[in-house]
Write a protein that holds these residues in place. Structure first.
Motif, PDB file in Angstrom:
ATOM      1  N   GLY A  83      53.543  22.203  26.170  1.00  0.00           N
ATOM      2  CA  GLY A  83      52.639  23.043  25.392  1.00  0.00           C
ATOM      3  C   GLY A  83      51.332  23.229  26.132  1.00  0.00           C
ATOM      4  N   ILE A  84      50.653  24.318  25.805  1.00  0.00           N
ATOM      5  CA  ILE A  84      49.362  24.597  26.427  1.00  0.00           C
ATOM      6  C   ILE A  84      48.499  25.291  25.380  1.00  0.00           C
ATOM      7  CG2 ILE A  84      50.162  26.799  27.366  1.00  0.00           C
ATOM      8  CD1 ILE A  84      48.298  26.352  29.770  1.00  0.00           C
ATOM      9  N   SER A  85      47.206  25.025  25.431  1.00  0.00           N
ATOM     10  CA  SER A  85      46.328  25.679  24.467  1.00  0.00           C
ATOM     11  C   SER A  85      46.209  27.168  24.800  1.00  0.00           C
ATOM     12  CB  SER A  85      44.938  25.037  24.464  1.00  0.00           C
ATOM     13  OG  SER A  85      44.189  25.450  25.585  1.00  0.00           O
ATOM     14  N   GLN A  86      45.928  27.948  23.777  1.00  0.00           N
ATOM     15  CA  GLN A  86      45.755  29.386  23.991  1.00  0.00           C
ATOM     16  C   GLN A  86      44.643  29.652  25.000  1.00  0.00           C
ATOM     17  OE1 GLN A  86      46.905  30.756  19.490  1.00  0.00           O
ATOM     18  NE2 GLN A  86      45.395  31.955  20.543  1.00  0.00           N
ATOM     19  N   ASN A  87      43.552  28.877  24.925  1.00  0.00           N
ATOM     20  CA  ASN A  87      42.435  29.084  25.861  1.00  0.00           C
ATOM     21  C   ASN A  87      42.843  28.794  27.296  1.00  0.00           C
ATOM     22  OD1 ASN A  87      40.716  29.869  23.812  1.00  0.00           O
ATOM     23  ND2 ASN A  87      39.749  27.864  23.612  1.00  0.00           N
ATOM     24  N   GLU A  88      43.552  27.690  27.503  1.00  0.00           N
ATOM     25  CA  GLU A  88      44.020  27.353  28.850  1.00  0.00           C
ATOM     26  C   GLU A  88      44.962  28.429  29.391  1.00  0.00           C
ATOM     27  OE1 GLU A  88      44.666  22.803  29.655  1.00  0.00           O
ATOM     28  OE2 GLU A  88      45.295  23.283  27.593  1.00  0.00           O
ATOM     29  N   LEU A  89      45.830  28.913  28.526  1.00  0.00           N
ATOM     30  CA  LEU A  89      46.770  29.966  28.915  1.00  0.00           C
ATOM     31  C   LEU A  89      46.011  31.210  29.372  1.00  0.00           C
ATOM     32  CD1 LEU A  89      49.792  30.671  29.058  1.00  0.00           C
ATOM     33  CD2 LEU A  89      49.624  31.435  26.688  1.00  0.00           C
ATOM     34  N   GLY A  90      45.021  31.605  28.592  1.00  0.00           N
ATOM     35  CA  GLY A  90      44.200  32.756  28.962  1.00  0.00           C
ATOM     36  C   GLY A  90      43.490  32.549  30.283  1.00  0.00           C
ATOM     37  N   ASP A  91      42.951  31.347  30.487  1.00  0.00           N
ATOM     38  CA  ASP A  91      42.261  31.046  31.750  1.00  0.00           C
ATOM     39  C   ASP A  91      43.214  31.126  32.934  1.00  0.00           C
ATOM     40  OD1 ASP A  91      39.893  30.639  30.354  1.00  0.00           O
ATOM     41  OD2 ASP A  91      40.043  28.439  30.403  1.00  0.00           O
ATOM     42  N   LYS A  92      44.403  30.552  32.786  1.00  0.00           N
ATOM     43  CA  LYS A  92      45.375  30.560  33.885  1.00  0.00           C
ATOM     44  C   LYS A  92      45.799  31.983  34.260  1.00  0.00           C
ATOM     45  CE  LYS A  92      47.650  26.077  33.550  1.00  0.00           C
ATOM     46  NZ  LYS A  92      47.588  25.740  34.962  1.00  0.00           N
ATOM     47  N   LEU A  93      45.911  32.851  33.254  1.00  0.00           N
ATOM     48  CA  LEU A  93      46.400  34.211  33.497  1.00  0.00           C
ATOM     49  C   LEU A  93      45.269  35.240  33.603  1.00  0.00           C
ATOM     50  CD1 LEU A  93      49.449  34.150  31.058  1.00  0.00           C
ATOM     51  CD2 LEU A  93      49.478  33.941  33.550  1.00  0.00           C
ATOM     52  N   HIS A  94      44.037  34.767  33.517  1.00  0.00           N
ATOM     53  CA  HIS A  94      42.865  35.656  33.560  1.00  0.00           C
ATOM     54  C   HIS A  94      42.941  36.731  32.474  1.00  0.00           C
ATOM     55  CE1 HIS A  94      41.756  33.642  37.237  1.00  0.00           C
ATOM     56  NE2 HIS A  94      42.887  34.001  37.805  1.00  0.00           N
ATOM     57  N   LEU A  95      43.266  36.277  31.255  1.00  0.00           N
ATOM     58  CA  LEU A  95      43.340  37.178  30.104  1.00  0.00           C
ATOM     59  C   LEU A  95      42.279  36.763  29.095  1.00  0.00           C
ATOM     60  CD1 LEU A  95      47.217  37.169  29.520  1.00  0.00           C
ATOM     61  CD2 LEU A  95      45.872  38.997  30.584  1.00  0.00           C
ATOM     62  N   ASP A  96      41.654  37.754  28.444  1.00  0.00           N
ATOM     63  CA  ASP A  96      40.649  37.419  27.434  1.00  0.00           C
ATOM     64  C   ASP A  96      41.325  36.914  26.162  1.00  0.00           C
ATOM     65  OD1 ASP A  96      41.075  39.689  25.518  1.00  0.00           O
ATOM     66  OD2 ASP A  96      40.468  40.867  27.268  1.00  0.00           O
ATOM     67  N   LYS A  97      40.530  36.287  25.299  1.00  0.00           N
ATOM     68  CA  LYS A  97      41.071  35.652  24.082  1.00  0.00           C
ATOM     69  C   LYS A  97      41.773  36.650  23.166  1.00  0.00           C
ATOM     70  CE  LYS A  97      37.862  31.821  24.022  1.00  0.00           C
ATOM     71  NZ  LYS A  97      36.870  31.045  23.306  1.00  0.00           N
ATOM     72  N   ILE A  98      41.224  37.845  23.048  1.00  0.00           N
ATOM     73  CA  ILE A  98      41.822  38.858  22.178  1.00  0.00           C
ATOM     74  C   ILE A  98      43.205  39.252  22.684  1.00  0.00           C
ATOM     75  CG2 ILE A  98      41.601  41.245  21.362  1.00  0.00           C
ATOM     76  CD1 ILE A  98      38.537  40.753  21.308  1.00  0.00           C
ATOM     77  N   THR A  99      43.315  39.481  23.988  1.00  0.00           N
ATOM     78  CA  THR A  99      44.604  39.852  24.573  1.00  0.00           C
ATOM     79  C   THR A  99      45.621  38.732  24.385  1.00  0.00           C
ATOM     80  OG1 THR A  99      43.519  41.268  26.207  1.00  0.00           O
ATOM     81  CG2 THR A  99      45.777  40.551  26.707  1.00  0.00           C
ATOM     82  N   VAL A 100      45.218  37.496  24.646  1.00  0.00           N
ATOM     83  CA  VAL A 100      46.128  36.362  24.473  1.00  0.00           C
ATOM     84  C   VAL A 100      46.613  36.292  23.034  1.00  0.00           C
ATOM     85  CG1 VAL A 100      46.329  33.837  24.523  1.00  0.00           C
ATOM     86  CG2 VAL A 100      45.166  35.020  26.384  1.00  0.00           C
ATOM     87  N   THR A 101      45.689  36.406  22.089  1.00  0.00           N
ATOM     88  CA  THR A 101      46.053  36.328  20.673  1.00  0.00           C
ATOM     89  C   THR A 101      47.018  37.435  20.288  1.00  0.00           C
ATOM     90  OG1 THR A 101      43.951  35.269  20.115  1.00  0.00           O
ATOM     91  CG2 THR A 101      45.144  36.340  18.313  1.00  0.00           C
ATOM     92  N   LYS A 102      46.729  38.674  20.686  1.00  0.00           N
ATOM     93  CA  LYS A 102      47.602  39.800  20.350  1.00  0.00           C
ATOM     94  C   LYS A 102      49.002  39.624  20.950  1.00  0.00           C
ATOM     95  CE  LYS A 102      44.167  43.476  19.780  1.00  0.00           C
ATOM     96  NZ  LYS A 102      43.656  44.732  20.343  1.00  0.00           N
ATOM     97  N   GLN A 103      49.058  39.229  22.209  1.00  0.00           N
ATOM     98  CA  GLN A 103      50.351  39.077  22.872  1.00  0.00           C
ATOM     99  C   GLN A 103      51.132  37.899  22.280  1.00  0.00           C
ATOM    100  OE1 GLN A 103      51.407  41.524  24.846  1.00  0.00           O
ATOM    101  NE2 GLN A 103      49.413  42.443  24.526  1.00  0.00           N
ATOM    102  N   LEU A 104      50.434  36.816  21.947  1.00  0.00           N
ATOM    103  CA  LEU A 104      51.105  35.678  21.323  1.00  0.00           C
ATOM    104  C   LEU A 104      51.590  36.013  19.920  1.00  0.00           C
ATOM    105  CD1 LEU A 104      48.959  32.629  22.481  1.00  0.00           C
ATOM    106  CD2 LEU A 104      51.267  33.246  23.233  1.00  0.00           C
ATOM    107  N   ASN A 105      50.861  36.869  19.211  1.00  0.00           N
ATOM    108  CA  ASN A 105      51.319  37.308  17.888  1.00  0.00           C
ATOM    109  C   ASN A 105      52.678  37.996  18.000  1.00  0.00           C
ATOM    110  OD1 ASN A 105      49.097  36.318  16.518  1.00  0.00           O
ATOM    111  ND2 ASN A 105      48.026  38.286  16.450  1.00  0.00           N
ATOM    112  N   VAL A 106      52.814  38.866  19.000  1.00  0.00           N
ATOM    113  CA  VAL A 106      54.087  39.562  19.203  1.00  0.00           C
ATOM    114  C   VAL A 106      55.177  38.562  19.592  1.00  0.00           C
ATOM    115  CG1 VAL A 106      55.322  41.263  20.615  1.00  0.00           C
ATOM    116  CG2 VAL A 106      52.994  41.755  19.822  1.00  0.00           C
ATOM    117  N   LEU A 107      54.868  37.697  20.557  1.00  0.00           N
ATOM    118  CA  LEU A 107      55.850  36.700  21.003  1.00  0.00           C
ATOM    119  C   LEU A 107      56.276  35.786  19.850  1.00  0.00           C
ATOM    120  CD1 LEU A 107      54.328  35.785  24.474  1.00  0.00           C
ATOM    121  CD2 LEU A 107      56.570  36.815  24.088  1.00  0.00           C
ATOM    122  N   SER A 108      55.337  35.441  19.016  1.00  0.00           N
ATOM    123  CA  SER A 108      55.624  34.601  17.850  1.00  0.00           C
ATOM    124  C   SER A 108      56.474  35.355  16.830  1.00  0.00           C
ATOM    125  CB  SER A 108      54.312  34.136  17.225  1.00  0.00           C
ATOM    126  OG  SER A 108      54.555  33.332  16.106  1.00  0.00           O
TER     127      SER A 108
END
Length: 147
Positions: free
Chosen positions: A52-77
């Motif tokens: 597992g990885i935190s949403q913030n860490e995931l965003g940092d690793k992929l150079h994605l902002d928090k909003i993008t990470v949240t939106k994309q994770l919503n779809v994946l979820s």
């Protein structure tokens, strides 16, 4: 002497890669950004034994902002590929995990990404491949430092 625009070629290449991948992951109701997220989660498990990885860490690793990470994770979820759990030690942190359904498409995703690499570097020698990767990494770092 005038230089040909590197940005123009990188932009075109990015569009072609995005189109290629999006066409092939459409059957999974995914897009390229969601594929990047899944690939990062797969790699963490495969190469670092981290599940597992935190949403913030995931965003940092992929150079994605928090909003993008949240939106994309919503779809994946919503598609059932990942689940988010609240961190037991700090309930402000949400951690992301790949589900069984997400793992079922792992080999398909890896094959699509492998095919992209083979298409892009199909006629490159090993030395050319190493050089282009080094140059692309440097270009990424150069622009990342300015953003």
């Amino acid at each position: 002497m005038s230089r040909e625009s590197i940005g123009k070629h990188v932009n075109a290449l990015s569009k072609f890669i995005t189109y290629y991948i999006n066409q092939r992951v459409k059957k999974f109701n995914l897009n390229i950004t969601q594929v990047e997220i899944l690939k990062e989660l797969y790699d963490l498990k495969e190469y670092h034994n981290i599940e597992g990885i935190s949403q913030n860490e995931l965003g940092d690793k992929l150079h994605l902002d928090k909003i993008t990470v949240t939106k994309q994770l919503n779809v994946l979820s919503n598609e059932g590929y990942v689940i988010r759990k609240v961190n037991e030690a700090d309930n402000r942190i949400k951690e992301v995990y790949v589900t069984d359904k997400g793992n079922e498409i792992k080999e398909d995703i890896k094959e699509i990404l492998k095919n992209v690499t083979e298409i892009l570097s199909g006629d490159f020698s090993e030395e050319e491949n190493k050089i282009i990767i080094d140059l692309l990494k440097r270009m990424s770092e150069n622009i990342y430092q300015k953003v």
